[in-house]
Write a protein that holds these residues in place. Structure first.
Motif, PDB file in Angstrom:
ATOM      1  N   ALA A   1       0.856  -1.188   0.000  1.00  0.00           N
ATOM      2  CA  ALA A   1       0.000   0.000   0.000  1.00  0.00           C
ATOM      3  C   ALA A   1       0.888   1.231   0.000  1.00  0.00           C
ATOM      4  O   ALA A   1       1.830   1.332   0.790  1.00  0.00           O
ATOM      5  N   ASP A   2       0.584   2.162  -0.883  1.00  0.00           N
ATOM      6  CA  ASP A   2       1.427   3.350  -1.068  1.00  0.00           C
ATOM      7  C   ASP A   2       0.546   4.589  -1.161  1.00  0.00           C
ATOM      8  O   ASP A   2      -0.282   4.703  -2.067  1.00  0.00           O
ATOM      9  N   PHE A   3       0.716   5.511  -0.213  1.00  0.00           N
ATOM     10  CA  PHE A   3      -0.023   6.780  -0.213  1.00  0.00           C
ATOM     11  C   PHE A   3       0.945   7.881  -0.615  1.00  0.00           C
ATOM     12  O   PHE A   3       1.894   8.185   0.094  1.00  0.00           O
ATOM     13  N   GLN A   4       0.683   8.500  -1.778  1.00  0.00           N
ATOM     14  CA  GLN A   4       1.534   9.560  -2.313  1.00  0.00           C
ATOM     15  C   GLN A   4       0.753  10.871  -2.358  1.00  0.00           C
ATOM     16  O   GLN A   4      -0.372  10.919  -2.846  1.00  0.00           O
ATOM     17  N   MET A   5       1.362  11.921  -1.835  1.00  0.00           N
ATOM     18  CA  MET A   5       0.743  13.253  -1.845  1.00  0.00           C
ATOM     19  C   MET A   5       1.857  14.287  -1.872  1.00  0.00           C
ATOM     20  O   MET A   5       2.769  14.217  -1.041  1.00  0.00           O
ATOM     21  N   TYR A   6       1.794  15.222  -2.795  1.00  0.00           N
ATOM     22  CA  TYR A   6       2.890  16.186  -2.883  1.00  0.00           C
ATOM     23  C   TYR A   6       2.604  17.433  -2.053  1.00  0.00           C
ATOM     24  O   TYR A   6       1.562  18.076  -2.193  1.00  0.00           O
ATOM     25  N   ILE A   7       3.544  17.756  -1.180  1.00  0.00           N
ATOM     26  CA  ILE A   7       3.519  19.005  -0.411  1.00  0.00           C
ATOM     27  C   ILE A   7       4.888  19.648  -0.559  1.00  0.00           C
ATOM     28  O   ILE A   7       5.906  19.016  -0.262  1.00  0.00           O
ATOM     29  N   ASP A   8       4.917  20.878  -1.017  1.00  0.00           N
ATOM     30  CA  ASP A   8       6.185  21.600  -1.178  1.00  0.00           C
ATOM     31  C   ASP A   8       6.621  22.113   0.185  1.00  0.00           C
ATOM     32  O   ASP A   8       6.321  23.239   0.573  1.00  0.00           O
ATOM     33  N   MET A   9       7.324  21.273   0.936  1.00  0.00           N
ATOM     34  CA  MET A   9       7.679  21.599   2.312  1.00  0.00           C
ATOM     35  C   MET A   9       8.498  22.876   2.413  1.00  0.00           C
ATOM     36  O   MET A   9       8.291  23.701   3.306  1.00  0.00           O
ATOM     37  N   LYS A  10       9.442  23.049   1.502  1.00  0.00           N
ATOM     38  CA  LYS A  10      10.325  24.212   1.595  1.00  0.00           C
ATOM     39  C   LYS A  10       9.573  25.522   1.364  1.00  0.00           C
ATOM     40  O   LYS A  10       9.984  26.581   1.850  1.00  0.00           O
TER      41      LYS A  10
ATOM     42  N   ARG B   1       5.863  13.166  -3.638  1.00  0.00           N
ATOM     43  CA  ARG B   1       5.499  12.726  -4.987  1.00  0.00           C
ATOM     44  C   ARG B   1       3.984  12.626  -5.116  1.00  0.00           C
ATOM     45  O   ARG B   1       3.319  12.077  -4.247  1.00  0.00           O
ATOM     46  N   ARG B   2       3.457  13.129  -6.211  1.00  0.00           N
ATOM     47  CA  ARG B   2       2.035  12.996  -6.486  1.00  0.00           C
ATOM     48  C   ARG B   2       1.805  11.759  -7.347  1.00  0.00           C
ATOM     49  O   ARG B   2       2.426  11.589  -8.391  1.00  0.00           O
ATOM     50  N   GLY B   3       0.921  10.891  -6.903  1.00  0.00           N
ATOM     51  CA  GLY B   3       0.648   9.680  -7.650  1.00  0.00           C
ATOM     52  C   GLY B   3      -0.380   9.892  -8.744  1.00  0.00           C
ATOM     53  O   GLY B   3      -1.121  10.883  -8.755  1.00  0.00           O
ATOM     54  N   ALA B   4      -0.421   8.959  -9.686  1.00  0.00           N
ATOM     55  CA  ALA B   4      -1.421   9.005 -10.749  1.00  0.00           C
ATOM     56  C   ALA B   4      -2.810   8.768 -10.171  1.00  0.00           C
ATOM     57  O   ALA B   4      -2.989   7.896  -9.316  1.00  0.00           O
TER      58      ALA B   4
END
Length: 367
Positions: free
Chosen positions: A171-180, A261-264
């Protein structure tokens, strides 16, 4: 709890963030097959303007309008509230649960239930002493598709196992957040609020792993061995990788989460491998599954086999199931959920405590 042909639960909603809006939106949808009737009785937030805006956006078509409060304490004190839904950030859950419990309120608290297992035990001890209902709102566990999939995998009810003996799940949860780019005030950078991918989204990957690899009910689970690693940006965990291994069966789980990383979308969010086939769960992210497909064994050199798809796409997001089960629990006089009992919440928190210990994430509340 009011009495009727089906139970009625009058909810007090704590805070007006995204997760609370999703919860309320689901509860006000008309449902001819509803197991319970839900009334949004009160909204509590930091200002009346926020409460008014929330009600105007999410409750304009509701049969009754809620009481609006500029504090949480007023919700806890409202005699017409049967159960408080707590949708604040993780770091406030212990505080808010204890305050609601002290006022004698039943509680459904969002995941992650607290920041660590010690805090969870403190909340449950308080609930036990006060004699109120408390449950963690892990909505994934309440979904009918999850129960149906477990029945297919493990032949519950005497049926055959759909893919033979399960030996692995991913199981892989991918979500992009620009932390910087985030300000220092963002909750995503605040360790006191439980910052990091694990408690926010990794808990869903972990829940899938537990549900798919352990055929035992929550009352008799097996504790897996854990091997974990974490990566950081500006001192905040952004990627977690975990291997679970169940000693009795050798089953393995690969549990992943990242905010890098943002997943498809939509895509395959969970895979389950068995000796006679495999399952792919489809959806946008592991918290929002929409369907699963059961495939026979994939032979060497052959094209991907034809599978049977089971579709669960719906207008509601899925909060209705945990809300219905909470209402049914309260009507029956239960003090904890059989689907997510206190012992299981503590076990999941202990697993995440160990993942953080191995990976290097430490919250101030761990001291």
């Amino acid at each position: 709890m009011a009495s009727s042909e089906i139970p009625t639960c009058r909810w007090g909603i704590i805070t007006t963030g995204l997760i609370s809006s999703w919860f309320v939106d689901d509860l006000v949808l008309p449902r001819p097959d509803a197991k319970a009737r839900h009334v949004i009785q009160a909204i509590g937030t930091s200002s009346l303007d926020k409460a008014r805006a929330f009600a105007a956006k999410h409750l304009a078509l509701a049969a009754t309008q809620p009481a609006l409060y500029a504090s949480y304490d007023e919700v806890y004190a409202d005699p017409d509230v049967d159960c408080v839904y707590i949708g604040t950030p993780h770091g406030f859950h212990k505080r808010d649960c204890l305050a609601a419990i002290a006022a004698g309120k039943n509680v459904l608290c969002e995941k992650a239930f607290t920041l660590n297992a010690r805090e969870a035990r403190e909340v449950f001890d308080a609930a036990r002493a006060k004699g109120v209902y408390v449950a963690e709102a892990m909505w994934l566990r309440h979904r009918p598709m999850v129960a149906d999939l477990r029945r297919l995998l493990y032949g519950e009810g005497g049926g055959p196992k759909a893919i033979g003996d399960v030996f692995r799940a991913t199981a892989d949860f991918q979500m992009y957040i620009d932390m910087k780019a985030l300000p220092a005030t963002s909750r995503y950078k605040n360790l006191e609020l439980g910052a990091g991918s694990l408690l926010d989204i990794g808990i869903y990957s972990l829940t899938w792993g537990i549900l798919m690899l352990d055929p035992q009910p929550p009352s008799a689970p097996e504790d897996p061995k854990i091997m974990a690693a974490q990566s950081f940006v500006d001192g905040i965990e952004v990627t977690t990788s975990v291997i679970l291994q169940y000693p009795s069966s050798g089953r393995q789980g690969l549990i992943l989460s990242t905010t890098e990383r943002r997943g498809a979308k939509p895509g395959v969010i969970v895979t389950i491998d068995g000796t006679d086939g495999f399952v792919e769960v489809q959806g946008n992210v592991p918290s929002h599954p929409e369907a699963f497909t059961v495939y026979p064994k994939w032979e060497d050199g052959a094209d991907k086999p034809q599978g049977k798809r089971y579709d669960y796409k719906q207008a509601a997001q899925g909060f209705i199931y945990e809300a219905d089960n909470t209402a049914l629990d309260l009507a029956a006089g239960r003090k904890e959920s059989s689907i997510m009992p206190w012992s299981e919440t503590i076990r999941v928190m202990e697993i995440m405590d160990e993942i953080r210990r191995q990976g290097g994430t430490k919250y101030p509340q761990d001291e």
